[in-house]
Scaffold this motif. Structure first.
Motif, PDB file in Angstrom:
ATOM      1  N   HIS A  93      54.394  67.431  -9.321  1.00  0.00           N
ATOM      2  CA  HIS A  93      55.559  66.558  -9.421  1.00  0.00           C
ATOM      3  C   HIS A  93      56.282  66.593  -8.079  1.00  0.00           C
TER       4      HIS A  93
ATOM      5  N   ASP B 106      59.725  60.891  -6.898  1.00  0.00           N
ATOM      6  CA  ASP B 106      59.410  61.020  -8.312  1.00  0.00           C
ATOM      7  C   ASP B 106      57.979  60.594  -8.651  1.00  0.00           C
TER       8      ASP B 106
ATOM      9  N   ARG C 140      54.511  61.832 -10.305  1.00  0.00           N
ATOM     10  CA  ARG C 140      53.892  62.852 -11.153  1.00  0.00           C
ATOM     11  C   ARG C 140      52.400  62.576 -11.194  1.00  0.00           C
TER      12      ARG C 140
ATOM     13  N   GLN D  93      59.344  65.339  -6.369  1.00  0.00           N
ATOM     14  CA  GLN D  93      60.629  64.662  -6.571  1.00  0.00           C
ATOM     15  C   GLN D  93      61.008  63.888  -5.319  1.00  0.00           C
TER      16      GLN D  93
ATOM     17  N   GLY E 223      59.889  69.557  -5.137  1.00  0.00           N
ATOM     18  CA  GLY E 223      59.059  69.330  -6.308  1.00  0.00           C
ATOM     19  C   GLY E 223      58.290  70.578  -6.673  1.00  0.00           C
TER      20      GLY E 223
END
Ligand SMILES: Nc1ncnc2c1ncn2[C@@H]1O[C@H](COP(=O)(O)OP(=O)(O)O)[C@@H](O)[C@H]1O
Ligand SMILES: [Mg+2]
Length: 242
Positions: A10, A24, A26, A12, A61
């Motif tokens: 992930h 963001d 994933r 971020q 992340g």
């Protein structure tokens, strides 16, 4: 996702200086899955792959590997083979892992990628396609659970490319390795991927994740692949990547 992912990333935020490149995102890879990653040039595919490979820790992340897995469980193949020119083919395969070139696994892997008899050759004696076969054998040497490939066949001719695609599908199955394949070739993305993840431009994140429900071994002339290809092209067009 049914089984625990072998790799769960992930991001971020990933910036270069003040510039936000990934936001963001994933990415989860299930065991044994082949995931193709496509997107416009400059949208951050290589950046994402380097983060997934643990080669870039400068992001906000989290990267999680399957329990018990470590850096050796993630292999990487780049667009250029990145072989040591002064080492033989067999030495290149075994060297990074600290094994001797006569290691039986190195020799077996070279045979598997179609390079039996070339073990003592130097990289300069190889064609581009052969050099990339060595890079794949080297990446598989540590028996990784995940192999990350960044446009690995971009520099080879179309015919060699098809052969390398078939080889990669075969190796993934035989070694039960999970693949993340970055490519700008939509045919390749669809032929090899169980799903095709489309990364948007300007840090929009993953804009679509398209399942390619076609049984293996696949035939590149399969009409279902052409349908999946149209779908990916539509998404890319919507995402203004084309
Ligand atoms: N080391 C770096 N320093 C600064 N900017 C970079 C660096 N690497 C990549 N970028 C920029 O980040 C963006 C994403 O690059 P990249 O991940 O290579 O895209 P892709 O692989 O999708 O073509 C591009 O705009 C690129 O110029
Ligand atoms: Mg790239």
């Amino acid at each position: 996702m049914s089984a625990d992912p072998v790799l769960d990333l992930h991001v971020q935020a990933k910036r270069f200086g003040a510039r936000l490149v990934l936001s963001d995102v994933r990415l989860q890879l299930a065991p044994g899955e082949i995931v193709s990653l496509v997107g416009a040039s400059g949208c951050g595919k290589s950046t994402l792959l380097r983060v997934a490979a643990g080669l870039d820790a400068d992001y906000v992340g989290r990267l999680t590997l399957a329990p018990g897995a470590g850096p050796r469980d993630v292999g990487v193949v780049f667009q250029e083979p990145r072989l040591f020119p002064w080492l033989t083919v067999a030495q290149n395969v075994a060297f990074a892992a600290g094994a001797p070139p006569e290691d039986a696994r190195a020799l077996a892997l070279l045979a598997e990628v179609g390079l039996a008899g070339q073990e003592q050759a130097l990289p300069k004696q190889l064609s581009g396609g052969q050099a990339q076969r060595v890079a794949i054998a080297r990446a598989l040497f540590t028996a990784p659970r995940v192999l990350l490939l960044d446009e690995p066949f971009s520099a080879v001719d179309a015919f060699t490319r098809m052969k390398l695609q078939d080889l990669l599908a075969d190796l993934a199955r035989r070694h039960a390795v999970t693949l993340l394949l970055v490519t700008h070739d939509i045919d390749e993305a669809v032929l090899l991927g169980d799903r095709v993840v489309v990364l948007g431009t300007q840090a929009r994140g993953v804009v679509d994740d398209i399942a390619v429900a076609v049984r293996r071994p696949r035939d590149r002339r399969d009409a279902a692949l052409a349908t999946a290809r149209s779908r990916v092209l539509d998404v890319l067009r919507e995402a203004h990547a084309l």
